[in-house]
Design a protein around this motif. Structure first.
Motif, PDB file in Angstrom:
ATOM      1  N   GLN A  86     -88.050 -65.971  58.896  1.00  0.00           N
ATOM      2  CA  GLN A  86     -87.481 -66.592  57.703  1.00  0.00           C
ATOM      3  C   GLN A  86     -87.129 -65.566  56.637  1.00  0.00           C
ATOM      4  OE1 GLN A  86     -90.038 -69.729  56.304  1.00  0.00           O
ATOM      5  NE2 GLN A  86     -90.092 -70.724  58.299  1.00  0.00           N
ATOM      6  N   ARG A  87     -87.203 -64.301  56.996  1.00  0.00           N
ATOM      7  CA  ARG A  87     -86.851 -63.250  56.039  1.00  0.00           C
ATOM      8  C   ARG A  87     -85.354 -62.982  56.144  1.00  0.00           C
ATOM      9  NH1 ARG A  87     -91.857 -59.148  57.276  1.00  0.00           N
ATOM     10  NH2 ARG A  87     -93.464 -60.617  56.691  1.00  0.00           N
ATOM     11  N   GLY A  88     -84.812 -62.400  55.128  1.00  0.00           N
ATOM     12  CA  GLY A  88     -83.397 -62.041  55.152  1.00  0.00           C
ATOM     13  C   GLY A  88     -82.721 -62.296  53.818  1.00  0.00           C
ATOM     14  N   ARG A  89     -83.349 -63.107  52.982  1.00  0.00           N
ATOM     15  CA  ARG A  89     -82.752 -63.381  51.666  1.00  0.00           C
ATOM     16  C   ARG A  89     -82.576 -62.093  50.887  1.00  0.00           C
ATOM     17  NH1 ARG A  89     -79.182 -64.966  48.606  1.00  0.00           N
ATOM     18  NH2 ARG A  89     -79.746 -65.464  46.475  1.00  0.00           N
ATOM     19  N   SER A  90     -83.554 -61.192  51.005  1.00  0.00           N
ATOM     20  CA  SER A  90     -83.465 -59.941  50.249  1.00  0.00           C
ATOM     21  C   SER A  90     -82.244 -59.124  50.679  1.00  0.00           C
ATOM     22  CB  SER A  90     -84.747 -59.120  50.380  1.00  0.00           C
ATOM     23  OG  SER A  90     -85.017 -58.818  51.728  1.00  0.00           O
ATOM     24  N   LEU A  91     -81.924 -59.125  51.959  1.00  0.00           N
ATOM     25  CA  LEU A  91     -80.738 -58.380  52.402  1.00  0.00           C
ATOM     26  C   LEU A  91     -79.468 -58.992  51.823  1.00  0.00           C
ATOM     27  CD1 LEU A  91     -81.651 -57.643  56.131  1.00  0.00           C
ATOM     28  CD2 LEU A  91     -81.840 -56.111  54.160  1.00  0.00           C
ATOM     29  N   ASP A  92     -79.425 -60.313  51.761  1.00  0.00           N
ATOM     30  CA  ASP A  92     -78.266 -60.973  51.151  1.00  0.00           C
ATOM     31  C   ASP A  92     -78.124 -60.580  49.682  1.00  0.00           C
ATOM     32  OD1 ASP A  92     -77.741 -62.294  53.537  1.00  0.00           O
ATOM     33  OD2 ASP A  92     -78.787 -64.134  52.924  1.00  0.00           O
ATOM     34  N   VAL A  93     -79.258 -60.532  48.968  1.00  0.00           N
ATOM     35  CA  VAL A  93     -79.209 -60.202  47.538  1.00  0.00           C
ATOM     36  C   VAL A  93     -78.836 -58.734  47.337  1.00  0.00           C
ATOM     37  CG1 VAL A  93     -80.541 -60.100  45.385  1.00  0.00           C
ATOM     38  CG2 VAL A  93     -80.787 -62.056  46.923  1.00  0.00           C
ATOM     39  N   ILE A  94     -79.310 -57.853  48.215  1.00  0.00           N
ATOM     40  CA  ILE A  94     -78.884 -56.443  48.128  1.00  0.00           C
ATOM     41  C   ILE A  94     -77.362 -56.371  48.215  1.00  0.00           C
ATOM     42  CG2 ILE A  94     -78.877 -54.213  49.324  1.00  0.00           C
ATOM     43  CD1 ILE A  94     -81.829 -54.823  50.107  1.00  0.00           C
ATOM     44  N   ALA A  95     -76.787 -57.092  49.162  1.00  0.00           N
ATOM     45  CA  ALA A  95     -75.323 -57.096  49.305  1.00  0.00           C
ATOM     46  C   ALA A  95     -74.660 -57.715  48.080  1.00  0.00           C
ATOM     47  CB  ALA A  95     -74.926 -57.838  50.579  1.00  0.00           C
ATOM     48  N   GLU A  96     -75.232 -58.822  47.569  1.00  0.00           N
ATOM     49  CA  GLU A  96     -74.657 -59.481  46.383  1.00  0.00           C
ATOM     50  C   GLU A  96     -74.693 -58.570  45.158  1.00  0.00           C
ATOM     51  OE1 GLU A  96     -76.928 -63.074  45.880  1.00  0.00           O
ATOM     52  OE2 GLU A  96     -76.298 -63.850  47.831  1.00  0.00           O
ATOM     53  N   LYS A  97     -75.732 -57.758  45.048  1.00  0.00           N
ATOM     54  CA  LYS A  97     -75.918 -56.870  43.895  1.00  0.00           C
ATOM     55  C   LYS A  97     -75.439 -55.441  44.169  1.00  0.00           C
ATOM     56  CE  LYS A  97     -77.732 -60.092  41.435  1.00  0.00           C
ATOM     57  NZ  LYS A  97     -76.944 -60.683  40.373  1.00  0.00           N
ATOM     58  N   PHE A  98     -74.625 -55.276  45.197  1.00  0.00           N
ATOM     59  CA  PHE A  98     -74.159 -53.930  45.559  1.00  0.00           C
ATOM     60  C   PHE A  98     -73.477 -53.229  44.387  1.00  0.00           C
ATOM     61  CE2 PHE A  98     -71.033 -50.941  47.270  1.00  0.00           C
ATOM     62  CZ  PHE A  98     -71.882 -50.107  47.992  1.00  0.00           C
ATOM     63  N   ASP A  99     -72.692 -53.967  43.622  1.00  0.00           N
ATOM     64  CA  ASP A  99     -72.007 -53.354  42.481  1.00  0.00           C
ATOM     65  C   ASP A  99     -72.998 -52.784  41.466  1.00  0.00           C
ATOM     66  OD1 ASP A  99     -69.497 -53.838  43.514  1.00  0.00           O
ATOM     67  OD2 ASP A  99     -69.228 -55.711  42.424  1.00  0.00           O
ATOM     68  N   VAL A 100     -74.138 -53.439  41.309  1.00  0.00           N
ATOM     69  CA  VAL A 100     -75.170 -52.928  40.403  1.00  0.00           C
ATOM     70  C   VAL A 100     -75.746 -51.630  40.964  1.00  0.00           C
ATOM     71  CG1 VAL A 100     -77.398 -53.401  39.296  1.00  0.00           C
ATOM     72  CG2 VAL A 100     -75.718 -55.247  39.575  1.00  0.00           C
ATOM     73  N   PHE A 101     -76.071 -51.633  42.259  1.00  0.00           N
ATOM     74  CA  PHE A 101     -76.582 -50.410  42.886  1.00  0.00           C
ATOM     75  C   PHE A 101     -75.557 -49.281  42.794  1.00  0.00           C
ATOM     76  CE2 PHE A 101     -79.424 -53.416  45.130  1.00  0.00           C
ATOM     77  CZ  PHE A 101     -80.634 -52.781  44.938  1.00  0.00           C
ATOM     78  N   ALA A 102     -74.283 -49.609  43.024  1.00  0.00           N
ATOM     79  CA  ALA A 102     -73.224 -48.594  42.960  1.00  0.00           C
ATOM     80  C   ALA A 102     -73.003 -48.107  41.530  1.00  0.00           C
ATOM     81  CB  ALA A 102     -71.929 -49.145  43.543  1.00  0.00           C
ATOM     82  N   GLY A 103     -73.238 -48.975  40.543  1.00  0.00           N
ATOM     83  CA  GLY A 103     -73.154 -48.542  39.151  1.00  0.00           C
ATOM     84  C   GLY A 103     -74.230 -47.525  38.813  1.00  0.00           C
ATOM     85  N   LEU A 104     -75.411 -47.716  39.411  1.00  0.00           N
ATOM     86  CA  LEU A 104     -76.511 -46.770  39.202  1.00  0.00           C
ATOM     87  C   LEU A 104     -76.338 -45.518  40.045  1.00  0.00           C
ATOM     88  CD1 LEU A 104     -79.465 -49.341  39.294  1.00  0.00           C
ATOM     89  CD2 LEU A 104     -78.556 -48.169  37.274  1.00  0.00           C
ATOM     90  N   ASN A 105     -75.664 -45.650  41.185  1.00  0.00           N
ATOM     91  CA  ASN A 105     -75.473 -44.526  42.112  1.00  0.00           C
ATOM     92  C   ASN A 105     -74.038 -44.575  42.632  1.00  0.00           C
ATOM     93  OD1 ASN A 105     -75.498 -42.650  44.154  1.00  0.00           O
ATOM     94  ND2 ASN A 105     -77.386 -43.362  45.099  1.00  0.00           N
ATOM     95  N   PRO A 106     -73.102 -43.978  41.901  1.00  0.00           N
ATOM     96  CA  PRO A 106     -71.685 -44.045  42.312  1.00  0.00           C
ATOM     97  C   PRO A 106     -71.384 -43.463  43.695  1.00  0.00           C
ATOM     98  CG  PRO A 106     -71.888 -43.300  40.040  1.00  0.00           C
ATOM     99  CD  PRO A 106     -73.270 -43.322  40.610  1.00  0.00           C
ATOM    100  N   SER A 107     -72.274 -42.656  44.229  1.00  0.00           N
ATOM    101  CA  SER A 107     -72.038 -42.107  45.577  1.00  0.00           C
ATOM    102  C   SER A 107     -71.999 -43.205  46.638  1.00  0.00           C
ATOM    103  CB  SER A 107     -73.091 -41.058  45.930  1.00  0.00           C
ATOM    104  OG  SER A 107     -74.370 -41.662  46.165  1.00  0.00           O
ATOM    105  N   LEU A 108     -72.532 -44.380  46.329  1.00  0.00           N
ATOM    106  CA  LEU A 108     -72.481 -45.495  47.290  1.00  0.00           C
ATOM    107  C   LEU A 108     -71.063 -45.975  47.502  1.00  0.00           C
ATOM    108  CD1 LEU A 108     -75.596 -47.566  46.129  1.00  0.00           C
ATOM    109  CD2 LEU A 108     -75.425 -46.013  48.088  1.00  0.00           C
ATOM    110  N   ARG A 109     -70.181 -45.714  46.557  1.00  0.00           N
ATOM    111  CA  ARG A 109     -68.777 -46.121  46.696  1.00  0.00           C
ATOM    112  C   ARG A 109     -67.947 -45.083  47.448  1.00  0.00           C
ATOM    113  NH1 ARG A 109     -67.981 -50.854  44.749  1.00  0.00           N
ATOM    114  NH2 ARG A 109     -68.887 -51.511  42.803  1.00  0.00           N
ATOM    115  N   ALA A 110     -68.506 -43.937  47.709  1.00  0.00           N
ATOM    116  CA  ALA A 110     -67.784 -42.848  48.382  1.00  0.00           C
ATOM    117  C   ALA A 110     -67.764 -43.059  49.880  1.00  0.00           C
ATOM    118  CB  ALA A 110     -68.422 -41.507  48.040  1.00  0.00           C
ATOM    119  N   THR A 111     -67.424 -44.284  50.302  1.00  0.00           N
ATOM    120  CA  THR A 111     -67.432 -44.602  51.732  1.00  0.00           C
ATOM    121  C   THR A 111     -66.046 -44.571  52.310  1.00  0.00           C
ATOM    122  OG1 THR A 111     -67.264 -46.972  51.247  1.00  0.00           O
ATOM    123  CG2 THR A 111     -69.483 -46.039  51.557  1.00  0.00           C
TER     124      THR A 111
END
Length: 111
Positions: A86-111
């Protein structure tokens, strides 16, 4: 010019690569360091872009900062105490909040 959409799987793989690089900055026993390096290598996917993550992409990702780690820890709490199937919600939220993570670490957009 519009950006090519990034799949959720790619998004959370990039975030977890950033976390792995943060962990590798610590003083780790050699065997544990090797295990984390192997985790990074397993994140590579030679599929053609935009589906895959190349070794060059992984190499360009910077380690996660304190704020990114704090956010990730809060997100991971969503699955605490749940049965494995029943786990997996956290992975969905990581994807939903990707822009926040990329704002903190712009290298995530260098794909």
């Amino acid at each position: 010019m519009s950006e090519t959409p990034i799949s959720n799987g790619i998004k959370y793989t990039l975030v977890l690569a950033s976390l792995t690089k943060r962990i590798l900055q610590q003083d780790l026993p050699p065997q544990m360091r090797l295990e984390f390096l192997q985790h990074l290598a397993k994140m590579e996917d030679p599929s053609p872009a935009p589906m895959g993550i190349t070794a060059d992409t992984i190499a360009r990702i910077e380690p996660m900062d304190d704020r990114g780690q704090e956010l990730l820890c809060e997100i991971m709490k969503l699955d605490q105490g749940k049965p494995v199937n029943q786990r997996g919600r956290s992975l969905d939220v990581i994807a939903e909040k990707f822009d926040v993570f990329a704002g903190l670490n712009p290298s995530l957009r260098a794909t």
